[in-house]
Write a protein that holds these residues in place. Structure first.
Motif, PDB file in Angstrom:
ATOM      1  N   LYS A 192       0.825  -1.208   0.000  1.00  0.00           N
ATOM      2  CA  LYS A 192       0.000   0.000   0.000  1.00  0.00           C
ATOM      3  C   LYS A 192       0.861   1.262   0.000  1.00  0.00           C
ATOM      4  O   LYS A 192       0.704   2.160  -0.840  1.00  0.00           O
ATOM      5  CB  LYS A 192      -0.904  -0.001   1.235  1.00  0.00           C
ATOM      6  CG  LYS A 192      -1.803  -1.212   1.365  1.00  0.00           C
ATOM      7  CD  LYS A 192      -2.544  -1.202   2.691  1.00  0.00           C
ATOM      8  CE  LYS A 192      -3.338  -2.487   2.881  1.00  0.00           C
ATOM      9  NZ  LYS A 192      -4.363  -2.697   1.851  1.00  0.00           N
TER      10      LYS A 192
ATOM     11  N   ALA B  97      -8.387   8.779   0.488  1.00  0.00           N
ATOM     12  CA  ALA B  97      -8.614   7.374   0.166  1.00  0.00           C
ATOM     13  C   ALA B  97      -8.155   6.523   1.343  1.00  0.00           C
ATOM     14  O   ALA B  97      -7.266   6.926   2.102  1.00  0.00           O
ATOM     15  CB  ALA B  97      -7.874   6.969  -1.105  1.00  0.00           C
TER      16      ALA B  97
ATOM     17  N   SER C  25      -6.946   2.517   2.342  1.00  0.00           N
ATOM     18  CA  SER C  25      -6.539   1.182   1.901  1.00  0.00           C
ATOM     19  C   SER C  25      -6.378   0.310   3.140  1.00  0.00           C
ATOM     20  O   SER C  25      -5.553   0.599   4.005  1.00  0.00           O
ATOM     21  CB  SER C  25      -5.230   1.250   1.108  1.00  0.00           C
ATOM     22  OG  SER C  25      -4.885  -0.019   0.613  1.00  0.00           O
TER      23      SER C  25
ATOM     24  N   PRO D  47     -12.971   6.853  -1.568  1.00  0.00           N
ATOM     25  CA  PRO D  47     -12.593   5.543  -2.118  1.00  0.00           C
ATOM     26  C   PRO D  47     -11.935   4.670  -1.048  1.00  0.00           C
ATOM     27  O   PRO D  47     -11.137   5.156  -0.240  1.00  0.00           O
ATOM     28  CB  PRO D  47     -11.585   5.895  -3.216  1.00  0.00           C
ATOM     29  CG  PRO D  47     -11.846   7.332  -3.547  1.00  0.00           C
ATOM     30  CD  PRO D  47     -12.303   7.961  -2.274  1.00  0.00           C
ATOM     31  N   CYS D  48     -12.271   3.399  -1.048  1.00  0.00           N
ATOM     32  CA  CYS D  48     -11.610   2.477  -0.122  1.00  0.00           C
ATOM     33  C   CYS D  48     -11.295   1.173  -0.840  1.00  0.00           C
ATOM     34  O   CYS D  48     -12.077   0.676  -1.642  1.00  0.00           O
ATOM     35  CB  CYS D  48     -12.433   2.230   1.139  1.00  0.00           C
ATOM     36  SG  CYS D  48     -13.958   1.302   0.910  1.00  0.00           S
ATOM     37  N   SER D  49     -10.127   0.648  -0.559  1.00  0.00           N
ATOM     38  CA  SER D  49      -9.683  -0.638  -1.073  1.00  0.00           C
ATOM     39  C   SER D  49      -9.632  -1.606   0.094  1.00  0.00           C
ATOM     40  O   SER D  49      -8.986  -1.323   1.109  1.00  0.00           O
ATOM     41  CB  SER D  49      -8.302  -0.510  -1.721  1.00  0.00           C
ATOM     42  OG  SER D  49      -7.782  -1.785  -2.057  1.00  0.00           O
TER      43      SER D  49
ATOM     44  N   HIS E 161     -10.693  -4.380  -5.770  1.00  0.00           N
ATOM     45  CA  HIS E 161      -9.401  -3.787  -6.105  1.00  0.00           C
ATOM     46  C   HIS E 161      -8.308  -4.846  -6.051  1.00  0.00           C
ATOM     47  O   HIS E 161      -8.455  -5.901  -5.428  1.00  0.00           O
ATOM     48  CB  HIS E 161      -9.091  -2.640  -5.146  1.00  0.00           C
ATOM     49  CG  HIS E 161     -10.057  -1.504  -5.255  1.00  0.00           C
ATOM     50  ND1 HIS E 161     -10.075  -0.641  -6.325  1.00  0.00           N
ATOM     51  CD2 HIS E 161     -11.059  -1.098  -4.434  1.00  0.00           C
ATOM     52  CE1 HIS E 161     -11.031   0.249  -6.162  1.00  0.00           C
ATOM     53  NE2 HIS E 161     -11.658  -0.006  -5.018  1.00  0.00           N
TER      54      HIS E 161
ATOM     55  N   GLU F 104      -3.925  -5.478  -5.552  1.00  0.00           N
ATOM     56  CA  GLU F 104      -2.667  -4.932  -5.049  1.00  0.00           C
ATOM     57  C   GLU F 104      -1.497  -5.744  -5.598  1.00  0.00           C
ATOM     58  O   GLU F 104      -1.666  -6.630  -6.428  1.00  0.00           O
ATOM     59  CB  GLU F 104      -2.648  -4.948  -3.512  1.00  0.00           C
ATOM     60  CG  GLU F 104      -3.688  -4.042  -2.880  1.00  0.00           C
ATOM     61  CD  GLU F 104      -3.542  -3.959  -1.373  1.00  0.00           C
ATOM     62  OE1 GLU F 104      -3.968  -2.944  -0.806  1.00  0.00           O
ATOM     63  OE2 GLU F 104      -3.018  -4.919  -0.751  1.00  0.00           O
TER      64      GLU F 104
ATOM     65  N   GLU G  52      -3.810   1.803  -9.809  1.00  0.00           N
ATOM     66  CA  GLU G  52      -5.137   2.228 -10.246  1.00  0.00           C
ATOM     67  C   GLU G  52      -5.932   2.829  -9.093  1.00  0.00           C
ATOM     68  O   GLU G  52      -6.599   3.856  -9.255  1.00  0.00           O
ATOM     69  CB  GLU G  52      -5.885   1.054 -10.868  1.00  0.00           C
ATOM     70  CG  GLU G  52      -5.251   0.553 -12.160  1.00  0.00           C
ATOM     71  CD  GLU G  52      -5.902  -0.690 -12.713  1.00  0.00           C
ATOM     72  OE1 GLU G  52      -6.907  -1.147 -12.111  1.00  0.00           O
ATOM     73  OE2 GLU G  52      -5.420  -1.209 -13.738  1.00  0.00           O
ATOM     74  N   PHE G  53      -5.870   2.181  -7.923  1.00  0.00           N
ATOM     75  CA  PHE G  53      -6.597   2.721  -6.772  1.00  0.00           C
ATOM     76  C   PHE G  53      -5.949   4.002  -6.261  1.00  0.00           C
ATOM     77  O   PHE G  53      -6.638   4.890  -5.751  1.00  0.00           O
ATOM     78  CB  PHE G  53      -6.655   1.685  -5.645  1.00  0.00           C
ATOM     79  CG  PHE G  53      -7.294   2.226  -4.390  1.00  0.00           C
ATOM     80  CD1 PHE G  53      -8.664   2.398  -4.321  1.00  0.00           C
ATOM     81  CD2 PHE G  53      -6.524   2.578  -3.295  1.00  0.00           C
ATOM     82  CE1 PHE G  53      -9.261   2.919  -3.180  1.00  0.00           C
ATOM     83  CE2 PHE G  53      -7.098   3.094  -2.146  1.00  0.00           C
ATOM     84  CZ  PHE G  53      -8.478   3.266  -2.087  1.00  0.00           C
TER      85      PHE G  53
END
Length: 487
Positions: free
Chosen positions: A162, A223, A225, A246-248, A461, A463, A470-471
């Protein structure tokens, strides 16, 4: 404060005392003894960290790529320079073997260099214009402040996927590590400090879940992650829904090793034992189910049981040990409860199923365990245990095997053991899983390959690869009409 590490917060390139009211203690899972205490982060620390990061967004984004790459290369070098100390701290705090911890340090440094290098590749496209009069291209722009929330089972490797993806493309990072590994997080952050990361990185150390929830919902965060449990991931998703932040989410798994009638059983058994009991089964990709065609089930179970009994359980710092303790007292209680319930449901213990003799009673040790007689309806076949337990489910044929493999809320990692090319391609079509391995264990991922799951294993998403960018970026479409521009 005597005996307490006070400077637990890193922001603006310097260390600061935590302003929270309490302390967080780390514990050696091999002994049950307290290792250290850390002053908790407070709301003031969160606010100051986010203000510092917001001010750092533009300068870090404008920094030439080669300068960001230089800083990240220095981070990797500093991690390697202090690698042995970081690895030993990791083993002390969460129990994995020292060999695994050393390997994780290497993965962290490699990940740093990989993302720094890949950020230099084109992250956009040149597209044709329908009327032929415009120049059209896409570009990716960093999104700003990224909150990275990471678990204790891989204290730095999962953080690296991340943090480095974010920093390499021009974002700034707020890192909230798991409280069980505060000491490891401090050592890693010291490496960032020595590398000259400056204002682009902040550590919210010894941070409670309540304060982390505030961070997730803060308007200064662009964002989030997260890697961790499906329960917490769902809470984060709900928390950010109102702001559309946005969240991954990389979450849990109930991973199956599917063994067909034509499989190499020696290979399957070796891979199942490896993927099932590395990190004491505390991997989101750990093998926790064996779905085996009945005609070879007894042979396979005998081989897996032999492999399990050959494992040495003990303190992860001992080089002779193959599997350390589980990380916390709560994890141990959960494992014991899951096995007890499985036996009540009708499962039988083939190997393990108890705490080992001859090890400290205060430690969080549990024998690697194999359960037979499990059906797809049993809780042990559906619930993520996150410990050294594998359940065997017998099926009639490949068709039923693939159906049972999918019969879970999760969809992270699946292994298929077969010599048949036809069965392989049927499995690729029929199995619902983000990762599929043929003739390898469920925990066999490589850097540079997309990582993530379906269902309750994540929110789509990926990783560990270029898809991680992209995220961490916004895609912008650019139209340039040159007709009225100076030549």
């Amino acid at each position: 404060m005597s005996g307490v590490t006070v400077n637990t917060q890193f922001r603006g390139g310097a260390w600061h005392p935590g302003t929270g009211e309490g302390t967080t203690e780390t514990v050696n899972p091999a002994t049950g003894m307290q290792l250290a205490a850390y002053k908790q982060a407070g709301r003031e620390d969160l606010g100051l960290a986010l203000d510092t990061l917001r001010d750092a967004v533009a300068p870090w984004q404008r920094l030439p790529l080669k300068e960001r790459q230089r800083v990240l290369e220095q981070v990797a070098a500093e991690i390697e320079r202090d690698g042995e100390r970081i690895a030993r701290q990791m083993t002390l705090e969460m129990g994995k073997t020292l060999a695994e911890s050393r390997g994780e340090v290497g993965v962290f440094a490699s990940t740093c260099r990989w993302f720094a290098h890949e950020a230099g590749r084109s992250l956009g496209q040149v597209l044709p214009s329908a009327d032929g009069t415009r120049f059209i291209h896409t570009r990716r722009k960093p999104i700003g402040v990224v909150a990275c929330i990471t678990p204790w089972n891989f204290p730095i490797a999962l953080a690296g996927y991340k943090i480095f993806a974010a920093l390499a493309v021009g974002n700034v990072v707020l890192w909230k590590p798991a409280q069980q590994v505060n000491g490891t997080a401090v050592l890693v952050t010291e490496a960032f400090e020595r590398a000259g990361i400056g204002d682009a990185f902040a550590l919210l150390g010894a941070c409670t879940g309540a304060l982390a929830s505030e961070a997730v919902g803060d308007e200064r965060v662009d964002a989030v992650s997260f890697t961790g449990s499906t329960e917490v991931g769902t809470q984060i998703s709900q928390r950010v829904a109102s702001t559309l932040t946005p969240c991954s989410l990389e979450l849990g798994g109930k991973n199956a090793a599917v063994v067909l009638a034509d499989a190499d059983l020696d290979l399957a058994a070796r891979e199942i034992v490896r993927s099932g009991f590395l990190t004491s089964g505390q991997r989101c990709t750990a093998t926790s189910r064996i779905v085996v065609v009945a005609e070879v089930a007894d042979e396979l179970i005998a081989r897996v049981a032999d492999g399990i009994r050959a494992l040495t359980v003990g303190d992860g710092a001992d080089a002779a040990v193959d599997m350390g303790p589980v990380a916390t007292a709560a994890q141990l209680a959960g494992v014991e409860s899951a096995v007890r319930d499985a036996v009540s449901d009708g499962a039988s213990v083939v190997a393990g199923g108890a705490r080992p003799d001859g090890l400290p009673a205060e430690g969080f040790f549990y024998l690697p365990t194999l359960l037979d007689g499990v059906t797809r309806e049993h809780a042990i076949a559906r619930r993520e245990v996150f410990g050294p337990v594998i359940a065997v489910i017998r099926v009639a044929d490949a068709t039923e095997a693939f159906t049972v493999a999918n019969d879970t809320d999760y969809g992270l990692s699946t292994s298929v053991f077969t010599r048949s090319l036809g069965a392989t391609f049927t499995a690729l079509d029929d199995i619902d899983s983000g990762l599929i391995y043929v003739n390898r264990g469920t925990s066999s991922a490589e850097l540079g390959v997309p990582f993530g799951g379906t269902g309750m294993s994540g929110n789509g998403h990926r990783e560990v690869s270029e898809h991680g960018f992209e995220f961490m970026t916004e895609l912008v479409s650019v139209y340039i009409d040159p007709q009225n521009m100076e030549q």
